[in-house]
Every structure is written in C-alpha cells, then in structure tokens.
Design an enzyme around this catalytic site. Structure first.
Site, PDB file in Angstrom:
ATOM      1  N   THR A 115     -19.782  -4.510  13.899  1.00  0.00           N
ATOM      2  CA  THR A 115     -19.266  -5.523  12.994  1.00  0.00           C
ATOM      3  C   THR A 115     -19.118  -6.854  13.715  1.00  0.00           C
ATOM      4  O   THR A 115     -18.581  -6.912  14.834  1.00  0.00           O
ATOM      5  CB  THR A 115     -17.893  -5.081  12.436  1.00  0.00           C
ATOM      6  OG1 THR A 115     -18.064  -3.909  11.636  1.00  0.00           O
ATOM      7  CG2 THR A 115     -17.261  -6.175  11.595  1.00  0.00           C
ATOM      8  N   SER A 116     -19.594  -7.949  13.103  1.00  0.00           N
ATOM      9  CA  SER A 116     -19.446  -9.308  13.626  1.00  0.00           C
ATOM     10  C   SER A 116     -20.073  -9.421  15.016  1.00  0.00           C
ATOM     11  O   SER A 116     -21.282  -9.266  15.159  1.00  0.00           O
ATOM     12  CB  SER A 116     -17.973  -9.724  13.601  1.00  0.00           C
ATOM     13  OG  SER A 116     -17.832 -11.103  13.816  1.00  0.00           O
ATOM     14  N   SER A 117     -19.298  -9.665  16.065  1.00  0.00           N
ATOM     15  CA  SER A 117     -19.872  -9.680  17.412  1.00  0.00           C
ATOM     16  C   SER A 117     -20.567  -8.354  17.701  1.00  0.00           C
ATOM     17  O   SER A 117     -21.625  -8.314  18.341  1.00  0.00           O
ATOM     18  CB  SER A 117     -18.778  -9.934  18.462  1.00  0.00           C
ATOM     19  OG  SER A 117     -19.311  -9.927  19.763  1.00  0.00           O
ATOM     20  N   ALA A 162     -22.007  -6.569  15.449  1.00  0.00           N
ATOM     21  CA  ALA A 162     -23.255  -6.585  14.682  1.00  0.00           C
ATOM     22  C   ALA A 162     -24.335  -7.358  15.434  1.00  0.00           C
ATOM     23  O   ALA A 162     -25.514  -6.985  15.417  1.00  0.00           O
ATOM     24  CB  ALA A 162     -23.022  -7.213  13.305  1.00  0.00           C
ATOM     25  N   HIS A 167     -15.849 -12.506   5.554  1.00  0.00           N
ATOM     26  CA  HIS A 167     -16.086 -11.931   6.878  1.00  0.00           C
ATOM     27  C   HIS A 167     -14.978 -10.925   7.172  1.00  0.00           C
ATOM     28  O   HIS A 167     -13.815 -11.312   7.307  1.00  0.00           O
ATOM     29  CB  HIS A 167     -16.085 -13.048   7.921  1.00  0.00           C
ATOM     30  CG  HIS A 167     -16.632 -12.652   9.249  1.00  0.00           C
ATOM     31  ND1 HIS A 167     -17.973 -12.483   9.483  1.00  0.00           N
ATOM     32  CD2 HIS A 167     -16.020 -12.370  10.423  1.00  0.00           C
ATOM     33  CE1 HIS A 167     -18.176 -12.140  10.738  1.00  0.00           C
ATOM     34  NE2 HIS A 167     -16.997 -12.069  11.327  1.00  0.00           N
TER      35      HIS A 167
END
Length: 263
Positions: A100-102, A104, A248
């Site tokens: 997820t996020s970083s 991802a 987000h």
C-alpha cells in the site's frame, strides 16, 4: 522483517510479501490487513518487510534499489524471500508481492527488478514503477527520495518509455514477467489518480498488451475494472481497478488478491 508462518503449511508453501506504507511498520501492516486468517486456511507464508527509514518509507528512488541485485531495499526484500524458501519450505515458483502507498511503489519495483522471483503483484494506491527515481539518490538517504512531481501526477511518459524504464533494471532478462494488479482511488490527494493510467500504460507495455476492456461497478459499486488482453480478473496478465471517490488509500481486498495470485 516480520514473518508469519501458520501452523499448517502447504508443502511447498506459497509466499506472500506484504509491504507497508510510510509511517507504517511490518507488524502494523500485519494487523491492518487480513492476510493472516487467510494464511491459516490456505497454508501460505507471509513476509512483512519493515522499512529502515525514520519515516517508514521504502527506497524506490535509488539506482541501487532500481537494479537487479543492485542493493537497496529491493535486494533486501528479495533476500527475505530466499530466506523463507530455505528456512520454512517456501515454494520458489509461487512467490507474490503486495503493498500500500510506499509499499505499492515497492511492490512494482520488486516486480520490475526481480521478475525472476515474483509471479504476480498487487499494488494499492502507488505510482508507476520508477516514477520516484532521482539521479544521484542513494539507498542511505533518510527518508528515501521523494518526488512531488510524481506524487502530484505530473510525470507522464509514453508506454514505451515507461516500459523501457522497468526493463532497464534487469538488462538482458527475457523470462516471464509478473502479472500485475493495480488499485487507485479517483480522489487520492497524496498520490494523485493520474498515476494510475500511467502505471497501466507502463505494465501494458512491459507485458506486451494492447487491448483492454472496462466493466463498471466491479468488484463493487463505484469501482471500474480494466482487463488487458485475454482472461478474466483472476487469470489476465494485467488488471486495474479505479475506485470512484476513494482517497488515499484504496482498502485492501485480500481475497481478490489471493484469487489473482492463484492461492
């Protein structure tokens, strides 16, 4: 890293690498997501890498990390997989990655730099592979490099240019590339939504796919599914999910991830 090994394992056992977001941790991501109960019933190993940076972000900007066996966080994570194969009886032919996020972003870096290790990847609310690359950035910077232009969805390239970037991590590699699943919310104000179509362009080029089809309200209301090439949501080489009005980050859909991975 934090490794979760259920009491009953398949022999050999599939391996899932699950990578946390900035300001996150390995144990935190383990509790935020629901992969562990599924591991108990399906008999797979989970590796949760833990970022070394003070802000909890992963290195997705340095040349070291964006190179096969070049060092950086990507090689560290690849080494975790080798460890799980040797120590716990993991299946080298069934290794998958999500985040997820970083996490991802790191998921896509792993798919690009280690296509010989990972069979499929699912990235939640990230950016195109290598979008944060900064020439001169090093793996020892804390926090790792951050690109406002990329985060704000202002970095655009042709599909070929994006694909060439990913292929540059492992020159000469001619083997199978990982299947890719991408999730992004249209109202993401941290890593803007424009990163989603750019990432789809990139991986469609890497995987040699041109045709795509959209299906509205799939897998749930407000989500649009995009499948590239042949196959369905569980067998296609590239699948994207656009989540209308979601910020987000997109909530993790663990069961759909595992179906895509074939676990």
């Amino acid at each position: 890293m934090y490794v979760y090994v259920p009491t009953t394992l398949k022999k050999p056992a599939p391996i899932l690498v699950a990578i946390h977001h900035c300001q996150g941790s390995a144990t935190g991501y383990a509790s935020e997501t629901k992969y562990q109960p599924l591991a108990n019933s399906k008999g797979f190993i989970i590796i949760y890498p833990n970022s070394r940076s003070s802000g909890g972000c992963f290195d997705v900007a340095s040349t070291a990390s964006l190179s096969h066996n070049g060092g950086g966080d990507s090689q560290t994570i690849a080494n975790m997989v080798k460890y799980a194969i040797d120590k716990y009886g993991g299946d080298a032919e069934k290794v998958f990655v999500t985040g997820t996020s970083s996490g991802a972003m790191m998921t896509q870096v792993m798919a690009g730099a280690y296509p010989d290790v990972f069979k499929a990847a699912s990235a939640y609310s990230g950016v195109p592979d290598g979008c944060f690359y900064v020439q001169g950035s090093t793996a020892t910077q804390d926090p790792p490099g951050w690109s406002n232009n990329c985060a704000n969805g202002q970095v655009t390239k042709t599909a070929q240019a994006w694909g060439d970037l990913t292929r540059s991590y492992y020159p000469g590699y001619n083997g199978t590339r990982p299947r890719i699943l991408l999730w992004h919310g249209t109202s993401d104000s941290t890593l803007r939504y424009q990163n989603h179509p750019e990432a789809l362009k990139q991986w469609s080029n890497v995987l040699g796919l041109t045709d795509s089809k959209n299906t509205s309200n799939t897998p749930q209301s407000g989500y649009t599914q995009t499948i590239y090439g042949s196959g369905d949501a569980n067998t296609a080489q590239l699948v994207g999910y656009s989540a209308q009005g979601v910020g987000h980050t997109v909530p993790v859909h663990e069961s759909l991830d595992l179906a895509f991975f074939g676990i």
